[in-house]
Design a protein around this motif. Sequence first.
Motif, mmCIF file in Angstrom:
data_model
loop_
_atom_site.group_PDB
_atom_site.id
_atom_site.type_symbol
_atom_site.label_atom_id
_atom_site.label_comp_id
_atom_site.label_asym_id
_atom_site.label_seq_id
_atom_site.Cartn_x
_atom_site.Cartn_y
_atom_site.Cartn_z
ATOM 1 N N GLU A 85 0.790 -1.163 0.080
ATOM 2 C CA GLU A 85 -0.070 -0.106 -0.117
ATOM 3 C C GLU A 85 0.891 1.229 0.111
ATOM 4 O O GLU A 85 0.572 2.142 -0.776
ATOM 5 N N LEU A 86 1.955 1.326 0.975
ATOM 6 C CA LEU A 86 2.599 2.350 1.006
ATOM 7 C C LEU A 86 3.526 2.616 -0.110
ATOM 8 O O LEU A 86 3.679 3.627 -0.668
ATOM 9 N N LEU A 87 3.966 1.603 -0.768
ATOM 10 C CA LEU A 87 4.935 1.499 -1.851
ATOM 11 C C LEU A 87 4.039 2.060 -3.234
ATOM 12 O O LEU A 87 4.571 2.800 -4.058
ATOM 13 N N GLU A 88 3.068 1.605 -3.258
ATOM 14 C CA GLU A 88 1.969 1.985 -4.595
ATOM 15 C C GLU A 88 1.725 3.372 -4.573
ATOM 16 O O GLU A 88 1.677 4.099 -5.255
ATOM 17 N N LYS A 89 1.575 3.964 -3.240
ATOM 18 C CA LYS A 89 1.319 5.327 -3.120
ATOM 19 C C LYS A 89 2.661 6.206 -3.453
ATOM 20 O O LYS A 89 2.390 7.401 -4.013
ATOM 21 N N ALA A 90 3.804 5.842 -2.947
ATOM 22 C CA ALA A 90 4.895 6.466 -3.164
ATOM 23 C C ALA A 90 5.393 6.252 -4.699
ATOM 24 O O ALA A 90 6.002 7.298 -5.385
ATOM 25 N N LEU A 91 5.212 5.082 -5.442
ATOM 26 C CA LEU A 91 6.088 4.773 -6.523
ATOM 27 C C LEU A 91 5.276 4.366 -7.508
ATOM 28 O O LEU A 91 5.491 4.190 -8.789
ATOM 29 N N GLY A 92 3.799 4.049 -7.315
ATOM 30 C CA GLY A 92 2.805 3.482 -8.207
ATOM 31 C C GLY A 92 2.862 2.074 -8.145
ATOM 32 O O GLY A 92 3.609 1.491 -7.671
ATOM 33 N N PRO A 93 1.759 1.435 -8.650
ATOM 34 C CA PRO A 93 1.743 -0.050 -8.508
ATOM 35 C C PRO A 93 2.783 -1.041 -9.200
ATOM 36 O O PRO A 93 2.939 -1.973 -8.776
ATOM 37 N N ALA A 94 3.051 -0.680 -10.388
ATOM 38 C CA ALA A 94 4.056 -1.352 -11.118
ATOM 39 C C ALA A 94 5.403 -1.352 -10.456
ATOM 40 O O ALA A 94 5.967 -2.638 -10.280
ATOM 41 N N LYS A 95 5.958 -0.181 -10.225
ATOM 42 C CA LYS A 95 7.178 -0.375 -9.163
ATOM 43 C C LYS A 95 7.104 -0.970 -8.072
ATOM 44 O O LYS A 95 8.088 -1.707 -7.560
ATOM 45 N N ALA A 96 6.050 -0.754 -7.234
ATOM 46 C CA ALA A 96 5.928 -1.396 -5.995
ATOM 47 C C ALA A 96 5.771 -2.681 -6.148
ATOM 48 O O ALA A 96 6.376 -3.624 -5.287
ATOM 49 N N MET A 97 5.231 -3.668 -7.346
ATOM 50 C CA MET A 97 5.347 -4.853 -7.374
ATOM 51 C C MET A 97 6.544 -5.494 -7.766
ATOM 52 O O MET A 97 6.985 -6.301 -7.338
ATOM 53 N N GLU A 98 7.247 -4.445 -8.545
ATOM 54 C CA GLU A 98 8.619 -5.068 -8.965
ATOM 55 C C GLU A 98 9.595 -5.133 -7.696
ATOM 56 O O GLU A 98 10.219 -6.182 -7.733
ATOM 57 N N ILE A 99 9.457 -4.295 -6.871
ATOM 58 C CA ILE A 99 10.404 -4.017 -5.743
ATOM 59 C C ILE A 99 10.134 -5.252 -4.794
ATOM 60 O O ILE A 99 10.806 -6.194 -4.352
ATOM 61 N N LEU A 100 8.705 -5.560 -4.445
ATOM 62 C CA LEU A 100 8.141 -6.547 -3.657
ATOM 63 C C LEU A 100 8.676 -7.953 -4.237
ATOM 64 O O LEU A 100 9.006 -9.025 -3.504
ATOM 65 N N GLN A 101 8.443 -8.081 -5.510
ATOM 66 C CA GLN A 101 9.112 -9.409 -6.234
ATOM 67 C C GLN A 101 10.455 -9.637 -5.997
ATOM 68 O O GLN A 101 10.717 -10.730 -5.793
ATOM 69 N N ARG A 102 11.120 -8.579 -6.041
ATOM 70 C CA ARG A 102 12.547 -8.585 -5.937
ATOM 71 C C ARG A 102 13.013 -8.925 -4.716
ATOM 72 O O ARG A 102 13.811 -9.694 -4.171
ATOM 73 N N LEU A 103 12.228 -8.497 -3.826
ATOM 74 C CA LEU A 103 12.573 -8.707 -2.211
ATOM 75 C C LEU A 103 12.265 -10.169 -2.068
ATOM 76 O O LEU A 103 12.803 -10.480 -0.908
ATOM 77 N N THR A 104 11.244 -10.793 -2.509
ATOM 78 C CA THR A 104 11.033 -12.133 -2.107
ATOM 79 C C THR A 104 11.417 -13.098 -2.841
ATOM 80 O O THR A 104 11.596 -14.341 -2.627
ATOM 81 N N ALA A 105 12.208 -12.825 -4.275
ATOM 82 C CA ALA A 105 12.737 -13.845 -5.141
ATOM 83 C C ALA A 105 14.075 -13.927 -4.613
ATOM 84 O O ALA A 105 14.889 -13.180 -4.222
ATOM 85 N N SER A 106 14.575 -15.147 -5.034
ATOM 86 C CA SER A 106 16.149 -15.497 -4.875
ATOM 87 C C SER A 106 17.017 -15.143 -5.944
ATOM 88 O O SER A 106 16.332 -15.185 -7.028
ATOM 89 N N LEU A 107 18.163 -14.632 -5.634
ATOM 90 C CA LEU A 107 18.816 -13.943 -6.658
ATOM 91 C C LEU A 107 19.467 -14.846 -7.363
ATOM 92 O O LEU A 107 20.188 -15.619 -6.713
#
Length: 340
Positions: A85-107
């Motif tokens: 919710e906070l990331l979508e408000k700050a960065l928009g839905p697409a960017k928020a989802m991208e960041i959260l996916q990176r955070l939960t995915a193994s590199l």
Amino acid sequence: MPARTTTQGLTGRQKAAIFMIALGPEMAAKVFRHLKPDEMETISLEIANQRTVTPDERDMVLQEFYQMAIAQSYIAAGGLDYARELLEKALGPAKAMEILQRLTASLQVRPFDLIRKADPSQLLSFIQNEHPQTIALIMAYLHPDQAATVLSALPPERQADVARRIAIMDRTSPEVLKEVERVLERKLASLVSQDYTVAGGVEAVVEILNRVDRGTEKTIMEALAVQDPSLADEIKKRMFLFEDIVHLDNRTVQRILREVDMNRDLPLALKVASEEVKQKIFRNISKRAAENLRESMEYLGPVRLRDVEEAQAKIVNIIRRLEEEGEIVIARGGGDDIVV
């Protein structure tokens, strides 16, 4: 080639290496102390292999780190939904989802790391005479912008063939990937462009290792000696270790000792030093000071190895500071031609 606008073409370990370089040796050394041994050796090797880091890449990696750190704090504070919710408000839905996916995915480390750092024109000169299947294999692992540039520059009669091979490509064995990568990287490594203002390389690793504790330094150097003996030797040649004091001339040692805490750091540092190092110090202080130093060493009694290593690191840092300030000059790769 247009400037990179995202960090998508960089692997996780490349980003980590760029981030460490951007932090500077002092701060990077502090971060290293909190990493696992295998993480330290992986990042050290990546820093040493970094030859082309642009200011834009540095800034984007730092920005991505900041965004990931903010997202992590949001998750810790209120959970995944709160963070979204906070990331979508700050960065928009697409960017928020991208960041959260990176955070939960193994590199995962993809093949052809070095190749993706190359300028397309340089890469093209090496692969244009390869078999179309080899070209297709390489391009399949490039960033799309980079692959598009290479494909556009191929002779017309090869473009469609390579594109078709990419399209029908299924799986490639790890052995084949490693062999193709090894051959191309050996050809390309010496010609990767150096025209950048921020760089990693061996010197960056040396700067960091000279500031970490001795245990961390030993762990990394032992691992590098197994993975890449020639690289480990090159790093050793550029590093100044506490034991290297024996190679300094007397005037240099005397200048250094004027900056050292003779009551605490020096007795601790000499506690487990070689007799050669001790004698080098004793010869460059007065007889009275030498007696006091011996008494201080005896008075210390048993000490923790960690305390000894920290004291030695302080003295090494003094030596490096004096060198940076031009107070002393230490010749690299040998100890006989040191001047003040």
